[in-house]
Design a protein around this motif. Structure first.
Motif, PDB file in Angstrom:
ATOM      1  N   LEU A   1       0.932  -1.219   0.156  1.00 45.67           N
ATOM      2  CA  LEU A   1       0.482   0.212   0.170  1.00 45.67           C
ATOM      3  C   LEU A   1       0.823   1.236   0.301  1.00 45.67           C
ATOM      4  CD1 LEU A   1      -2.924  -0.917   2.932  1.00 45.67           C
ATOM      5  CD2 LEU A   1      -2.930  -1.116   0.469  1.00 45.67           C
ATOM      6  N   LEU A   2       0.632   1.701  -0.761  1.00 47.06           N
ATOM      7  CA  LEU A   2       1.522   3.413  -0.876  1.00 47.06           C
ATOM      8  C   LEU A   2       0.245   5.007  -0.244  1.00 47.06           C
ATOM      9  CD1 LEU A   2       4.386   4.568  -1.621  1.00 47.06           C
ATOM     10  CD2 LEU A   2       2.775   5.182  -4.008  1.00 47.06           C
ATOM     11  N   THR A   3       0.181   5.178   0.133  1.00 49.75           N
ATOM     12  CA  THR A   3       0.060   6.550   0.190  1.00 49.75           C
ATOM     13  C   THR A   3       1.560   7.828   0.094  1.00 49.75           C
ATOM     14  OG1 THR A   3      -1.193   5.291   2.874  1.00 49.75           O
ATOM     15  CG2 THR A   3      -0.760   7.654   2.545  1.00 49.75           C
ATOM     16  N   THR A   4       0.547   8.297  -0.741  1.00 45.58           N
ATOM     17  CA  THR A   4       1.375   9.556  -0.666  1.00 45.58           C
ATOM     18  C   THR A   4       0.369  10.691  -0.884  1.00 45.58           C
ATOM     19  OG1 THR A   4      -0.227   9.361  -3.423  1.00 45.58           O
ATOM     20  CG2 THR A   4       1.825   8.532  -3.257  1.00 45.58           C
ATOM     21  N   THR A   5       0.367  12.364  -0.919  1.00 46.62           N
ATOM     22  CA  THR A   5       0.158  13.262  -0.365  1.00 46.62           C
ATOM     23  C   THR A   5      -0.769  14.270  -1.966  1.00 46.62           C
ATOM     24  OG1 THR A   5       1.140  13.977   1.523  1.00 46.62           O
ATOM     25  CG2 THR A   5       0.537  16.085   0.154  1.00 46.62           C
ATOM     26  N   GLY A   6      -1.830  14.479  -2.204  1.00 47.87           N
ATOM     27  CA  GLY A   6      -2.772  14.539  -3.626  1.00 47.87           C
ATOM     28  C   GLY A   6      -1.782  16.524  -4.023  1.00 47.87           C
ATOM     29  N   ALA A   7      -1.267  16.305  -5.114  1.00 52.10           N
ATOM     30  CA  ALA A   7      -0.203  16.598  -6.028  1.00 52.10           C
ATOM     31  C   ALA A   7      -0.780  18.906  -5.246  1.00 52.10           C
ATOM     32  CB  ALA A   7      -0.295  17.167  -6.652  1.00 52.10           C
TER      33      ALA A   7
ATOM     34  N   SER B   1      -4.246  18.993  -3.851  1.00 52.97           N
ATOM     35  CA  SER B   1      -5.653  19.121  -2.745  1.00 52.97           C
ATOM     36  C   SER B   1      -4.314  18.862  -1.041  1.00 52.97           C
ATOM     37  CB  SER B   1      -6.293  17.773  -2.736  1.00 52.97           C
ATOM     38  OG  SER B   1      -5.836  16.249  -2.751  1.00 52.97           O
ATOM     39  N   GLY B   2      -3.308  18.642  -1.302  1.00 52.87           N
ATOM     40  CA  GLY B   2      -2.860  18.079   0.075  1.00 52.87           C
ATOM     41  C   GLY B   2      -3.769  16.871   0.888  1.00 52.87           C
ATOM     42  N   VAL B   3      -4.157  16.478   0.201  1.00 52.18           N
ATOM     43  CA  VAL B   3      -4.866  15.418   0.895  1.00 52.18           C
ATOM     44  C   VAL B   3      -4.036  13.601   0.347  1.00 52.18           C
ATOM     45  CG1 VAL B   3      -7.880  13.700   0.473  1.00 52.18           C
ATOM     46  CG2 VAL B   3      -7.287  15.891   0.101  1.00 52.18           C
ATOM     47  N   GLN B   4      -3.906  12.871   1.676  1.00 53.54           N
ATOM     48  CA  GLN B   4      -3.788  12.131   1.923  1.00 53.54           C
ATOM     49  C   GLN B   4      -4.287  10.785   1.142  1.00 53.54           C
ATOM     50  OE1 GLN B   4      -1.931  10.074   5.313  1.00 53.54           O
ATOM     51  NE2 GLN B   4      -0.396  12.054   4.764  1.00 53.54           N
ATOM     52  N   ARG B   5      -3.673   9.588   0.105  1.00 51.74           N
ATOM     53  CA  ARG B   5      -4.221   8.971  -0.697  1.00 51.74           C
ATOM     54  C   ARG B   5      -4.056   7.777  -1.146  1.00 51.74           C
ATOM     55  NH1 ARG B   5      -8.863  12.085  -1.505  1.00 51.74           N
ATOM     56  NH2 ARG B   5      -8.823  13.522  -3.050  1.00 51.74           N
TER      57      ARG B   5
END
Length: 303
Positions: free
Chosen positions: A31-37, A39-43
């Motif tokens: 599982l990879l969690t990134t930060t929206g480019a 939005s700044g929301v974690q996905r």
């Protein structure tokens, strides 16, 4: 938001220490969690991975479509990611491989998972191979146990110094390889342009978050109880503004690290290093004695 299918995979993964059934059963999945480019929301997304020696890699295949997946755009804007692998969870730096190194790694990926070769043949887009580097910055000089806010501040400062040291090492390696290269083609050493960009970006974003948190929360709280230190806090805030300006100038050079002027880039990095090192030392000298009496994490409300 994740699709309902992705969310069901994520839920099953977390409930069973990384084991899932159905389409992904028996496969290598993380599982990879990134930060929206934007939005700044974690996905969080489930992705197949491939190992090559000590390297942990994911591929931006997007099922062979002509556009990069959203998670790839996210990590290019916010290089620090969180990885869940089996029952393990860790922070990592996401670094897309470049040039000949990317081609070698992709060939290894295809030898293990031929489907990625089919995806590449279906699009003119070069599928990114992203190396997930665990954050292994040494904390030997930091506190072994965080018991108060002084310990927490030192933990952050040790991390920042370690990251800055790694940035400087990689910059010197990159420019030394460029200077030594003779003849056509890429330098013989692996290109470090994107690696430097990603590490610099991660470092600058972490530093900005740290300073913003201090300005908005830590400093006002301490200053209210120690008004005689008003000049100290004004100096610290001014130093934050100076470091932020240097970060912006350094970021300008990062837009094209491959074509950056070595002396200009080194100069900006050296100025930021000198200012930041002096700032951290002054902050520790003035704040650590005050923060030792404040427990961390703060105690919750009595029940």
């Amino acid at each position: 938001m994740p699709t309902s299918f992705n969310q069901s995979v994520i839920d099953e993964f977390r409930a069973n220490s990384g084991k899932v059934g159905g389409y992904f059963e028996g496969g290598d999945l993380l599982l990879l969690t990134t930060t929206g480019a934007h939005s700044g929301v974690q996905r969080t997304v489930p992705l197949g991975y491939v190992r090559h020696g000590d390297l942990l890699m994911v591929v931006g295949s997007n099922l062979g479509s002509d556009r990069h997946p959203d998670w790839f755009h996210n990590l290019m804007a916010h290089p620090q990611v969180r990885v869940e692998l089996g029952a393990e969870e860790f922070e990592a730096l996401a670094v897309p491989a470049e040039g000949a190194r990317r081609d070698r790694l992709f060939a290894h990926v295809v030898s293990k998972e031929p489907g990625y070769g089919e995806y590449q043949r279906s699009t003119a887009r070069v599928l990114p191979v992203v190396v997930l580097e665990p954050d292994t910055t040494s904390a030997d000089e930091g506190p072994s146990e965080v018991a108060n806010l002084a310990d927490k501040l030192m933990e952050v400062h040790v991390w920042l110094r370690g990251q800055l040291g790694r940035v400087r090492e990689e910059v010197e390696t990159h420019f030394a390889a460029r200077a030594a290269h003779r003849g056509p083609g890429e330098p013989p050493a692996p290109g470090l342009g994107l690696q430097i960009r990603q590490r610099c970006l991660a470092f600058c974003q972490s530093l900005e978050f740290h300073h913003t948190s201090e300005d908005a929360h830590l400093f006002p709280g301490i200053e209210a109880h120690h008004p005689h230190l008003a000049d100290v806090f004004e100096r610290l805030r001014a130093e934050h503004r100076t470091v932020a300006r240097l970060q912006r100038e350094l970021s300008g050079h990062l837009t094209d690290i491959a074509g950056a002027d070595p002396e200009a880039f080194r100069g900006e990095l050296e100025r930021m290093s000198t200012e930041l090192t002096a700032h951290l030392a002054f902050e520790e000298e003035t704040l650590l004695p005050l923060l030792k009496e404040i427990p961390f994490p703060p105690a919750g409300p009595a029940t």
